[in-house]
Design an enzyme around this catalytic site. Structure first.
Site, PDB file in Angstrom:
ATOM      1  N   LYS A 204       0.559  -1.095  -0.389  1.00 49.13           N
ATOM      2  CA  LYS A 204      -0.159   0.041  -0.323  1.00 49.13           C
ATOM      3  C   LYS A 204       0.600   0.815   0.240  1.00 49.13           C
ATOM      4  CE  LYS A 204      -3.462   2.523   2.576  1.00 49.13           C
ATOM      5  NZ  LYS A 204      -4.288   2.430   3.583  1.00 49.13           N
ATOM      6  N   ARG A 214     -10.374  10.140   2.466  1.00 49.87           N
ATOM      7  CA  ARG A 214     -10.993  11.233   3.464  1.00 49.87           C
ATOM      8  C   ARG A 214     -12.114  11.536   3.697  1.00 49.87           C
ATOM      9  NH1 ARG A 214      -4.522  11.642   3.113  1.00 49.87           N
ATOM     10  NH2 ARG A 214      -4.157   8.936   2.956  1.00 49.87           N
ATOM     11  N   LYS A 226       1.285  10.089   5.930  1.00 44.09           N
ATOM     12  CA  LYS A 226       1.752   8.725   6.205  1.00 44.09           C
ATOM     13  C   LYS A 226       2.504   7.947   5.497  1.00 44.09           C
ATOM     14  CE  LYS A 226      -3.675   8.256   6.399  1.00 44.09           C
ATOM     15  NZ  LYS A 226      -4.886   7.725   6.581  1.00 44.09           N
ATOM     16  N   GLU A 242       7.179  -6.611   1.061  1.00 42.67           N
ATOM     17  CA  GLU A 242       5.995  -6.807   1.954  1.00 42.67           C
ATOM     18  C   GLU A 242       5.077  -7.467   1.524  1.00 42.67           C
ATOM     19  OE1 GLU A 242       5.099  -4.688   4.086  1.00 42.67           O
ATOM     20  OE2 GLU A 242       6.327  -2.638   4.014  1.00 42.67           O
ATOM     21  N   LYS A 257      -2.215  -1.070  -4.164  1.00 40.03           N
ATOM     22  CA  LYS A 257      -2.892  -0.454  -3.298  1.00 40.03           C
ATOM     23  C   LYS A 257      -2.816   1.015  -3.788  1.00 40.03           C
ATOM     24  CE  LYS A 257      -6.742   1.950  -0.391  1.00 40.03           C
ATOM     25  NZ  LYS A 257      -6.322   1.902   1.400  1.00 40.03           N
ATOM     26  N   TYR A 322     -15.489   1.259  -6.959  1.00 40.76           N
ATOM     27  CA  TYR A 322     -16.297   1.840  -5.918  1.00 40.76           C
ATOM     28  C   TYR A 322     -17.234   1.662  -7.276  1.00 40.76           C
ATOM     29  CZ  TYR A 322     -13.853   3.792  -2.000  1.00 40.76           C
ATOM     30  OH  TYR A 322     -13.149   3.781  -1.520  1.00 40.76           O
TER      31      TYR A 322
END
Ligand code: PBG
Length: 333
Positions: A204, A214, A226, A242, A257, A322
């Site tokens: 990510k 957000r 972040k 990862e 992502k 979505y």
């Protein structure tokens, strides 16, 4: 498997022969999009209105639990296998210790119970991260300006357990803390949840494309960024490390992502590890398409289907998008 393609010279080879009509193109299509590829992320709240529009995500509403149940029924009827649930909490429940995240009667466990009792055969995926519950919008606990890894992982374990006890089938840690997959897997095994699936947000990236999300979960002003926990977009080998770590700690499925800007990562991960590899077409990708369509720059359905097929071509087993419900309707017709 690798081979050298045998190419006849022109005119023996005319690649356009295979493209001459809809049926020939369909006959030789290498990838196809199916409704079972789709995971539909929805936002839930527990206020009195059924639907609250989200300004930056045109056509996406925050749903009351009753409305989410209704949508779950419709999604199931369309053939969608999994819903991903995200909470929009009231301001007063957001605290520096994120304690609402571990409330057994919190919004997500409650929504899981309601959906599972009405639509038992739809899969429920829940995010594991603290950002909807903190007053600063970070995914972990903040101490002296730093995100503290191990204390956050302790919270994530509790958050996982309350959500699984609510009926979640798949937990999807999206926080990017180190060691969380192993810790969560151990906790699940120790509590008898042997069949709970983990879909790790393994690769990510710290991305600008999360902007509208957000807004959707109501993070007002994220303090800082972040980048100490999400990945640097310059890196590709690091994504493989990862993913390797998360598989070795007990992830059943992994995720990359955002989606379209990281198709190379989707391809490398799926080819390298041969584990179910998912991709998240994130809020900013959705919003970009909507904005361009609104300006008349491109056709909505063609653009959407093309992006989703691109994920399949890159090797994705499935896609969080979505657009899922809309696309399920398109695929049905
Ligand atoms: C939080 C989380 C994010 C998304 C899913 N889970 C945002 C972030 O990490 O800042 C983004 C989803 C989207 O943009 O559609 N842990």
């Amino acid at each position: 498997m690798s081979f050298t393609p045998i190419l006849a010279p022109f005119p023996a080879a005319r690649p356009r022969r295979l493209r001459q009509s809809a049926w020939t193109r369909d006959l030789v299509a290498e990838n196809r999009l199916h409704v079972s590829d789709l995971i539909w992320p929805i936002f839930v709240h527990d206020r009195d209105v059924a639907c609250e529009p989200i300004t930056s995500l045109q056509g996406v509403d925050r749903l009351s639990i009753a409305q989410a149940v209704q949508e779950a029924k419709e999604a199931r009827d369309l053939g969608i296998n999994v819903l991903a649930l995200f909470p929009h909490l009231d301001e007063r429940l957001r605290t520096s210790d994120a304690k609402a995240a571990i409330d057994p009667n919190g919004l997500i466990p409650t929504a899981c119970r309601a959906i599972k009792s009405a639509v038992p055969d739809i899969g429920l995926l829940v995010d594991v991260a603290l950002d909807p519950y903190t007053d600063h919008g970070h995914d972990g606990l903040l101490v002296d300006g730093n995100i503290v890894n191990d204390a956050t992982v302790e919270m994530l374990i509790q958050q996982t357990l309350v959500q699984v006890e609510g009926g979640a089938d798949i937990v999807a840690p999206s926080d990017m803390m180190d060691g969380r997959i192993g810790a969560i897997r151990n906790a699940l095994e120790a509590t008898g949840h042997h069949d709970t699936l983990i879909m790790s947000y393994a690769a990510k990236y710290a991305s600008a494309f999360y902007g509208p999300y957000r807004d959707a979960i109501g993070v007002k002003a994220l303090k800082g960024d972040k980048k100490t926990y999400q990945m640097d977009s310059a890196n590709s080998d690091e994504a493989l490390r990862e993913v390797a770590i998360d598989i070795s700690e007990g992830a059943d499925m992994v995720m990359v992502k955002p989606g379209l800007p990281y198709l190379d990562i989707v391809q490398r991960v799926s080819e390298t590890f041969k584990v179910p590899t998912f991709v998240y077409q994130v809020s900013g990708e959705y919003a970009m398409i909507k904005a361009a369509v609104e300006k008349g720059f491109m056709d909505h359905d063609r653009a959407v289907l093309e992006t989703l097929l691109a994920f399949k071509r890159a090797g994705a087993s499935g896609i969080l998008t979505y657009f899922a419900k809309h696309v399920a309707q398109l695929l049905k017709n």
